[in-house]
Every structure is written in structure tokens, then in C-alpha cells.
Scaffold this motif. Structure first.
Motif, PDB file in Angstrom:
ATOM      1  N   ARG A 139      24.660 -16.977 -65.057  1.00 52.11           N
ATOM      2  CA  ARG A 139      25.314 -16.545 -63.818  1.00 52.11           C
ATOM      3  C   ARG A 139      25.444 -17.707 -62.834  1.00 52.11           C
ATOM      4  NH1 ARG A 139      22.066 -13.192 -62.854  1.00 52.11           N
ATOM      5  NH2 ARG A 139      23.083 -11.222 -63.421  1.00 52.11           N
ATOM      6  N   ASP A 140      24.359 -18.437 -62.638  1.00 53.29           N
ATOM      7  CA  ASP A 140      24.388 -19.536 -61.677  1.00 53.29           C
ATOM      8  C   ASP A 140      25.275 -20.674 -62.155  1.00 53.29           C
ATOM      9  OD1 ASP A 140      22.711 -18.152 -60.021  1.00 53.29           O
ATOM     10  OD2 ASP A 140      20.889 -19.233 -60.602  1.00 53.29           O
ATOM     11  N   ALA A 143      28.767 -19.575 -61.326  1.00 56.62           N
ATOM     12  CA  ALA A 143      29.010 -19.417 -59.888  1.00 56.62           C
ATOM     13  C   ALA A 143      28.764 -20.693 -59.102  1.00 56.62           C
ATOM     14  CB  ALA A 143      28.132 -18.304 -59.325  1.00 56.62           C
ATOM     15  N   ARG A 146      30.641 -21.637 -55.990  1.00 51.77           N
ATOM     16  CA  ARG A 146      31.037 -20.387 -55.325  1.00 51.77           C
ATOM     17  C   ARG A 146      29.804 -19.501 -55.183  1.00 51.77           C
ATOM     18  NH1 ARG A 146      35.595 -17.407 -55.864  1.00 51.77           N
ATOM     19  NH2 ARG A 146      34.320 -15.864 -54.798  1.00 51.77           N
ATOM     20  N   ALA A 149      30.031 -15.767 -54.664  1.00 52.42           N
ATOM     21  CA  ALA A 149      30.750 -14.918 -55.624  1.00 52.42           C
ATOM     22  C   ALA A 149      29.932 -13.663 -55.936  1.00 52.42           C
ATOM     23  CB  ALA A 149      31.039 -15.698 -56.909  1.00 52.42           C
ATOM     24  N   VAL A 154      31.949 -12.881 -61.028  1.00 50.87           N
ATOM     25  CA  VAL A 154      31.390 -13.716 -62.092  1.00 50.87           C
ATOM     26  C   VAL A 154      31.731 -13.124 -63.457  1.00 50.87           C
ATOM     27  CG1 VAL A 154      29.236 -14.503 -63.156  1.00 50.87           C
ATOM     28  CG2 VAL A 154      29.539 -14.670 -60.678  1.00 50.87           C
ATOM     29  N   ARG A 197      33.870 -20.969 -64.935  1.00 47.24           N
ATOM     30  CA  ARG A 197      33.589 -21.586 -63.628  1.00 47.24           C
ATOM     31  C   ARG A 197      34.891 -22.006 -62.958  1.00 47.24           C
ATOM     32  NH1 ARG A 197      30.579 -26.563 -64.852  1.00 47.24           N
ATOM     33  NH2 ARG A 197      28.771 -25.235 -65.180  1.00 47.24           N
ATOM     34  N   LEU A 200      36.693 -19.054 -61.557  1.00 50.09           N
ATOM     35  CA  LEU A 200      36.077 -18.573 -60.330  1.00 50.09           C
ATOM     36  C   LEU A 200      36.460 -19.459 -59.146  1.00 50.09           C
ATOM     37  CD1 LEU A 200      34.212 -16.265 -59.446  1.00 50.09           C
ATOM     38  CD2 LEU A 200      32.277 -17.823 -59.743  1.00 50.09           C
TER      39      LEU A 200
END
Length: 292
Positions: A139-140, A143, A146, A149, A154, A197, A200
Motif C-alpha cells: 500500500r505504501d 501511495a 500521494r 490517497a 490505491v 504508483r 495514482l
């Protein structure tokens, strides 16, 4: 948090692996903002190289000589040529990691030397041969750049990159830590996270620098569709020895010793029977690295 654009352009400038990111984050930049530099709002994505010449310090001849290329908003242009032909130099000039010795690089009509580095690099997404994957959760990693987000954003980015299915199969799903340089993932999976990524971040301009080189044939096939989604509607500069990937571009520019020697569509260049056609004929009989 430092933004992803700073991270990626710093790594790109240093030509370093992801394990050297931190070393370069605080390096002195080779170019700086001018007094009174303009803060760019979101651009349409017209990119213009006009009469650009650049020579690296200590080298005998220019890496680029009087190069002129214009990319219209939403157009995909592939740069083709042997190693050292000047392809990556054009990308570095677009990111303003370098300034030209002569000529001008513009974005939506603005000379890049007259805009702030931060606002310029907010306009440009980058996909590298070895994507920068942090030792963090999936997830990180998606993101990064962002941090605001939402979970839904995501996941939507991961779906657009054809990554959601394999992420859900990981031990902790989106909470799975991927390890240093993403060692717990395959090369194709790391590239699909990088594509997520980029989705996003949603920049109007993209630079794809050899995004398929480190992948096997099956992995390349799996990233072509999400790459196509990412490029849709964005001005994209593609650098690739893989002529099957380059051949999907709206226009191909062939460089030789820093000079543009041919440009046109894939079909037009094949019909012309020149340098591109000869490279392509060799390419279909050998792997991309053999025709570099």
C-alpha cells in the motif's frame, strides 16, 4: 514526506539502484531554480525540444546535436538508437536534470529554465528499468508521493496496473512488506506496482526508460496492457531497445551519435527501408539486447 518525483528523478540522475536512494536524496542538484521561477499548474502536455545540443563535461563530442522534436498532448513518441545515441539525455533534459548547452526545452510553451523544478517534476511520471520499490508495505509503495490517497484510490490504481490479483494473494495483501528493492516480488510484479504508483500520481507527461528490459517474455506480455492504460491520454516519451514496444508508439525518432536521422510511424519507417527498418529486421530475429 519527500515526493515521489524527487525520489525518481534523483535515482534517474544518479543511474543508481534503489538501495542507493537515500544516499542521493540530499545530493546537491546540478541545476537550480532561477529567481522568480514560475510555478506550473497542471499542463496539457506539449513537449518541445528546439535545436537542443548538449555535451557532457569531459567528453569530446556532444551527446545531442541540434535535436528538434515536438510531442503533442497525448502523443506517444519512442526514441530508438544504440547505446550512447542521446536517448536518455533527452529524458534528463525534459526532467531538467540537465540544461542544454544550446537550444530550448519547453513544456506547454514554457522554457523549463523559467519554471520551478518542483512544479516541473510534478508534471512528469517516470518508469525505470528497475523501479524504485521501498522496503515498505505494498500500500505504501503504491501511495508514495500521494500520502493522502484513499484505500479505494490505491486499489483502483492496482487494478488498472493488473496488480490487484497478485497483491491479494500475498500473505498480508496490501499490508505485505515487499523487502529491500522489492525482493519478495518478481520483476514483473515490481513493475506493475510502479505502474500502479504512476496511475495514482496521474501526471500529464510520462517517461518510460527501458521499462521491459529486465523482464522475461512472459512478464513483458503481462505489463503491456497496463502500460497501455497508463499511457492513454498522456504525453509519453518511450526509450526502449525493444522495438516491439517502441513500434506501438504514434511516432518513432531514430537517433545516431546524438543526431536525429529518421522519424515517422512504425509503418512509414519500415516502408522507407532505412536505419529503423534494418534494426527491426535484426530485432525480430534476435532478443532486444542483441541489437542494442
Amino acid at each position: 514526506m519527500r515526493d515521489l518525483s524527487h525520489l525518481a528523478t534523483t535515482v534517474y540522475s544518479a543511474s543508481a539502484g534503489a538501495e542507493r536512494i537515500i544516499e542521493f536524496l540530499d545530493a546537491e542538484p546540478p541545476v537550480r531554480d532561477r529567481a522568480g521561477a514560475l510555478e506550473l499548474d497542471r499542463v496539457r502536455g506539449e513537449v518541445e525540444f528546439e535545436g537542443v545540443t548538449f555535451r557532457y563535461p569531459g567528453t569530446a563530442s556532444p551527446s545531442l546535436r541540434d535535436a528538434s522534436i515536438t510531442l503533442q498532448p497525448g502523443e506517444t513518441v519512442a526514441l530508438v538508437g544504440a547505446g550512447g545515441a542521446g536517448k536518455s539525455t533527452l529524458a534528463k533534459l525534459l526532467l531538467r536534470l540537465l540544461d542544454p548547452d544550446a537550444g530550448t526545452v519547453r513544456l506547454d510553451g514554457h522554457d523549463l529554465r523559467a519554471v520551478t523544478l518542483a512544479s516541473l517534476r510534478e508534471q512528469v511520471g517516470i518508469l525505470l528499468q528497475e523501479p524504485a520499490v521501498l522496503d515498505a508495505s505494498v500500500r505504501d509503495s503504491i501511495a508514495y508521493g500521494r500520502p493522502d490517497a484513499t484505500e479505494e484510490e490505491v486499489v483502483a490504481a492496482a487494478r488498472a496496473a493488473d496488480a490487484h490479483e497478485f497483491v491479494c494473494a500475498l500473505p498480508d495483501g496490501y499490508d505485505t512488506r515487499v523487502g529491500q528493492r522489492g525482493r519478495l516480488l518478481s520483476g514483473g510484479q515490481r513493475q506493475r506496482l510502479a505502474i500502479a504508483r504512476a496511475h495514482l500520481r496521474d501526471t500529464p507527461v510520462l517517461v518510460l526508460d527501458e521499462p521491459s528490459t529486465a523482464l522475461d517474455a512472459d512478464a513483458v506480455e503481462r505489463i503491456l496492457r497496463p502500460l497501455g492504460r497508463l499511457m492513454q491520454g498522456r504525453t509519453t516519451l518511450v526509450i526502449s531497445h525493444d522495438l516491439l514496444l517502441a513500434g506501438r508508439a504514434d511516432r518513432i525518432v531514430v537517433l545516431e551519435d546524438g543526431v536525429i536521422v529518421e522519424q515517422g510511424s512504425h509503418a512509414a519507417l519500415l516502408a522507407a527501408g532505412g536505419r529503423y527498418a534494418r534494426r527491426y529486421a535484426r530485432h525480430v530475429e534476435a532478443p532486444p539486447e542483441a541489437v542494442a
